[in-house]
Design a protein around this motif. Sequence first.
Motif, PDB file in Angstrom:
ATOM      1  N   UNK A 175       2.574  11.743  17.658  1.00 23.82           N
ATOM      2  CA  UNK A 175       2.531  13.180  17.091  1.00 23.82           C
ATOM      3  C   UNK A 175       0.833  13.742  16.446  1.00 23.82           C
ATOM      4  N   UNK A 176      -0.140  12.294  16.249  1.00 19.70           N
ATOM      5  CA  UNK A 176      -1.212  12.821  15.568  1.00 19.70           C
ATOM      6  C   UNK A 176      -2.434  12.908  16.838  1.00 19.70           C
ATOM      7  N   UNK A 177      -2.298  12.034  17.826  1.00 20.56           N
ATOM      8  CA  UNK A 177      -2.840  11.879  18.845  1.00 20.56           C
ATOM      9  C   UNK A 177      -3.146  13.681  19.468  1.00 20.56           C
ATOM     10  N   UNK A 178      -2.012  14.215  19.513  1.00 20.55           N
ATOM     11  CA  UNK A 178      -2.018  15.277  19.900  1.00 20.55           C
ATOM     12  C   UNK A 178      -2.413  16.449  18.895  1.00 20.55           C
ATOM     13  N   UNK A 179      -2.198  16.500  18.446  1.00 23.64           N
ATOM     14  CA  UNK A 179      -3.281  16.841  16.974  1.00 23.64           C
ATOM     15  C   UNK A 179      -4.399  17.007  17.026  1.00 23.64           C
ATOM     16  N   UNK A 180      -5.054  15.918  17.342  1.00 27.50           N
ATOM     17  CA  UNK A 180      -6.025  15.541  17.173  1.00 27.50           C
ATOM     18  C   UNK A 180      -7.258  15.569  18.222  1.00 27.50           C
ATOM     19  N   UNK A 181      -6.716  15.872  19.148  1.00 21.68           N
ATOM     20  CA  UNK A 181      -7.093  16.813  20.260  1.00 21.68           C
ATOM     21  C   UNK A 181      -7.046  17.813  20.465  1.00 21.68           C
ATOM     22  N   UNK A 182      -6.562  18.562  19.338  1.00 25.49           N
ATOM     23  CA  UNK A 182      -6.193  19.936  20.100  1.00 25.49           C
ATOM     24  C   UNK A 182      -5.948  20.615  18.882  1.00 25.49           C
ATOM     25  N   UNK A 183      -6.514  20.579  17.912  1.00 27.01           N
ATOM     26  CA  UNK A 183      -7.031  21.123  16.317  1.00 27.01           C
ATOM     27  C   UNK A 183      -8.287  21.682  16.537  1.00 27.01           C
ATOM     28  N   UNK A 184      -8.503  23.123  16.031  1.00 30.60           N
ATOM     29  CA  UNK A 184      -9.389  23.421  16.029  1.00 30.60           C
ATOM     30  C   UNK A 184     -10.221  23.091  14.988  1.00 30.60           C
TER      31      UNK A 184
END
Length: 431
Positions: free
Chosen positions: A323-332
């Motif tokens: 889940x951290x990889x997905x957030x790393x890409x998408x968090x503004x």
Amino acid sequence: MRDAAMRVRSGMLGGAGVVALLWAAQVRPSARLDALFATAAHLTGLLAGYGVLVLLFLMARVPAVEHGVGADRLARWHARGGRHVLLLCFGHALFALCGYAAHQGADVVRAVRELFGYPAVAAAFAGTALLAAVGVSSARAVRRRVSHETWRGVHLLVYLAASLAFGHQLAGPDLALTGWFWALAHATVAVLLLWYRAVVPVRQALRHALRVGEVRVEGPGVVSVVVYGEHLAELRAEPGQFLRWRFLQRRLWHTALPFSLSAPVQGHALRITVKALGGHSRRIRRLRPGTRVIATGPFGALTAARRTRPKVLLIAGGVGITPMRALFETLPGGPGEITLLYRAGAEEHLVLRSELEAIAAERQAGLHYLLGSSDAAYDPLAPQALLALVPDLAERDVYLCGPPGMAEATRSALLRAGVPAGRVHSECFSF
């Protein structure tokens, strides 16, 4: 999220208060010993029955509840509530036995023998025995020695236990006032369970037509599964969330496995990354392209909605990187506002490394690998080590995902380093 958790907790406590009030309205004051025991048995029995309903509700997978409270917090409430329910069941049995023995003027052995002659009592005993089996399987010492599949199979006995308990409760005394409440409460929970654990998964399966598209190796014992489907935007799956996946292949179809998205939804594709921890997760490596998939969800509250500060620190341990990889890409965030710390035992255990480094380069985000054995003298997640890597740590929101022991120790270190508890966001599971 905190407000949602308080509302759900208040609702559960309020329901227990209603049960107690309904019990109080039927109490017939008496100083006789058998009457006192019977009154206590009646109250503990009603509360135990209500507690079973609460346990089922917490695991009914109601999206509004899971999104608002968080699946891991619901699981902790469920585990803690199970212990209280068992204590209430044992208390009810003891008070009922003592009350019957006092009323009949019989010894305990004779009272037990006579009570088992009543079908409702025998049903209650069987239901309590099943709940006790579930409780034993969830004890930490036992849980470490059984597979997730075995543990989950034993947990299904809760449904049978609840059915037996309901029959026993209908045979209880003075149900004129509580009967309507009891029937309504059981019907509501039954409908929620049937809808969200049976109807919704089937409906989503028909709508999205999910199939395995590709299985690729990411590292030792780790694979990514790409699943293709239709109308995936309708799932509204956010980075940081997970779904419960049921792969319709031999030896996998009967178990729904919770895995986080390891990348944002892209057109017609979903991706999960799985580490072989149990029998079922090991079999995922042998999934065949074209295998049908039923995915329920999304669930979880570890999303961008929990963010309160411009700067964010992501901390991942082991396969918690998904889940951290997905957030790393998408968090503004602009340059330097997003930082990821990835804890792993050794360099070869780093998963999705090339993707992480590409994201870090494109976004000008911080990326640090914290390697080494968990029992080493130096702890890279200790407060001073964290502050050395991220000097403005106390000014950030922190998202945390990893094995329970690592997550608990890291959360404690973050608090000691000056991060307010309300800005540490985590969902951590042990299967």
